[in-house]
Design a protein around this motif. Structure first.
Motif, mmCIF file in Angstrom:
data_model
loop_
_atom_site.group_PDB
_atom_site.id
_atom_site.type_symbol
_atom_site.label_atom_id
_atom_site.label_comp_id
_atom_site.label_asym_id
_atom_site.label_seq_id
_atom_site.Cartn_x
_atom_site.Cartn_y
_atom_site.Cartn_z
ATOM 1 N N ASN A 22 0.824 -1.204 0.000
ATOM 2 C CA ASN A 22 0.000 0.000 0.000
ATOM 3 C C ASN A 22 0.867 1.267 0.000
ATOM 4 N N LEU A 23 1.936 1.260 0.793
ATOM 5 C CA LEU A 23 2.826 2.417 0.843
ATOM 6 C C LEU A 23 3.508 2.653 -0.506
ATOM 7 N N LEU A 24 3.877 1.566 -1.160
ATOM 8 C CA LEU A 24 4.498 1.684 -2.479
ATOM 9 C C LEU A 24 3.498 2.261 -3.477
ATOM 10 N N TRP A 25 2.270 1.801 -3.401
ATOM 11 C CA TRP A 25 1.195 2.296 -4.278
ATOM 12 C C TRP A 25 0.947 3.783 -4.036
ATOM 13 N N ILE A 32 -1.512 12.363 -7.295
ATOM 14 C CA ILE A 32 -2.963 12.211 -7.138
ATOM 15 C C ILE A 32 -3.342 12.211 -5.660
ATOM 16 N N VAL A 33 -2.515 11.602 -4.820
ATOM 17 C CA VAL A 33 -2.766 11.621 -3.374
ATOM 18 C C VAL A 33 -2.773 13.057 -2.860
ATOM 19 N N TYR A 34 -1.802 13.840 -3.322
ATOM 20 C CA TYR A 34 -1.709 15.246 -2.907
ATOM 21 C C TYR A 34 -2.956 16.024 -3.334
ATOM 22 N N LEU A 35 -3.382 15.834 -4.580
ATOM 23 C CA LEU A 35 -4.560 16.542 -5.078
ATOM 24 C C LEU A 35 -5.818 16.095 -4.341
ATOM 25 N N ILE A 190 -12.097 6.372 5.387
ATOM 26 C CA ILE A 190 -12.164 7.835 5.292
ATOM 27 C C ILE A 190 -12.836 8.455 6.513
ATOM 28 N N GLN A 191 -13.918 7.812 6.971
ATOM 29 C CA GLN A 191 -14.724 8.415 8.026
ATOM 30 C C GLN A 191 -14.234 8.104 9.438
ATOM 31 N N TYR A 192 -13.700 6.903 9.649
ATOM 32 C CA TYR A 192 -13.416 6.466 11.017
ATOM 33 C C TYR A 192 -11.967 6.042 11.267
ATOM 34 N N LEU A 193 -11.385 5.295 10.353
ATOM 35 C CA LEU A 193 -10.048 4.733 10.577
ATOM 36 C C LEU A 193 -9.100 5.264 9.504
ATOM 37 N N THR A 194 -8.787 6.543 9.586
ATOM 38 C CA THR A 194 -8.002 7.178 8.527
ATOM 39 C C THR A 194 -6.582 6.625 8.412
ATOM 40 N N PHE A 195 -6.078 5.999 9.488
ATOM 41 C CA PHE A 195 -4.731 5.431 9.415
ATOM 42 C C PHE A 195 -4.650 4.278 8.412
ATOM 43 N N LEU A 196 -5.817 3.721 8.050
ATOM 44 C CA LEU A 196 -5.826 2.629 7.079
ATOM 45 C C LEU A 196 -5.476 3.112 5.677
ATOM 46 N N LEU A 197 -5.766 4.383 5.371
ATOM 47 C CA LEU A 197 -5.583 4.886 4.011
ATOM 48 C C LEU A 197 -4.151 4.752 3.509
ATOM 49 N N PRO A 198 -3.131 5.207 4.244
ATOM 50 C CA PRO A 198 -1.773 5.068 3.711
ATOM 51 C C PRO A 198 -1.189 3.672 3.853
ATOM 52 N N PHE A 199 -1.770 2.835 4.719
ATOM 53 C CA PHE A 199 -1.132 1.559 5.027
ATOM 54 C C PHE A 199 -1.876 0.320 4.500
ATOM 55 N N PHE A 200 -3.201 0.355 4.424
ATOM 56 C CA PHE A 200 -3.910 -0.887 4.136
ATOM 57 C C PHE A 200 -5.048 -0.787 3.122
#
Length: 230
Positions: A22-25, A32-35, A190-200
């Motif tokens: 996920n981090l590599l992706w 796009i992540v920045y935007l 997005i709503q509850y567990l935002t730490f999942l976005l960059p990692f999982f």
């Protein structure tokens, strides 16, 4: 006790697989992540529209090659093959860049058209907008199946898109279930567990999507033997 340590070690290995991929992706998708993050700070609709248009323009050249490379790595997991993350990610990225870019251009255009229609009817005829929600869900399934088929078969672009369409409609209830699970993961992230976005989140969605694609693919192949769909 030994079995317990083996299971714990296996769990940690899978966590590292998902997080590393996920981090590599995310890294390959950095513009796009920045935007996308910039959308959180927009002050009006016109700014949001400009950012979303920019994302749509960049998606075929950045998002789709990076995502299809991630699907390639995930496929190796499902096939129970040991892989070097960096080496195989870069391998799939290079090998499929042209097909993913051209396919991404077509699919991004479909997302823009259906997304614009949804926005238009949501503000003018809300009841009709539900039709476009359904179309967006179908397009989501088609998109992930296209990514999966690109790395799983040696089909040309046109055939790969045809395969993705056929597989998406051959078992609509199952495909719809895959879409709902993935949308739920994205919503919770997005709503509850935002730490999942960059990692999982991305790698988990790719894993679930490929499992769903692989199940339907094998069903179709079994029905069409000795003829196959690739």
């Amino acid at each position: 006790m030994d079995n317990l340590f083996v299971r714990i070690n296996t769990i940690f290995e899978w966590i590292m697989k998902f997080a590393g991929t996920n981090l590599l992706w995310v890294l390959f998708n950095f513009p796009i992540v920045y935007l996308t993050m910039s959308l959180l700070f927009v002050e009006n609709t016109s700014q949001a529209m400009m950012i979303m248009i920019t994302i749509a323009v960049l998606a075929p050249f950045i998002f789709f090659p990076a995502t299809i490379a991630m699907f390639g790595v995930v496929r190796k997991w499902v096939m129970k093959d040991d892989v070097s993350l960096m080496r195989f990610y870069w391998k799939y990225y290079k090998e499929n860049y042209k097909a993913s870019m051209i396919g991404g251009l077509i699919i991004s255009l479909l997302w823009v058209i259906i997304g614009f229609d949804y926005y238009y009817f949501q503000t003018s005829i809300p009841l009709v907008s539900y039709i476009f929600i359904l179309l967006l869900i179908c397009l989501f399934v088609f998109t992930v199946y296209f990514c999966a088929n690109t790395v799983h078969t040696e089909a040309k672009l046109k055939q790969s898109m045809r395969n993705a369409f056929v597989l998406a409609i051959v078992n609509p209830i199952f495909s719809f279930g895959i879409a709902i699970i993935n949308i739920a993961i994205l919503y919770i992230s997005i709503q509850y567990l935002t730490f999942l976005l960059p990692f999982f989140s991305g790698s988990l969605i790719a894993f679930i999507s490929f499992l769903g694609y692989y199940k339907v693919f094998n069903q179709v192949v079994a029905l069409q033997e000795p003829e196959t769909i690739n």
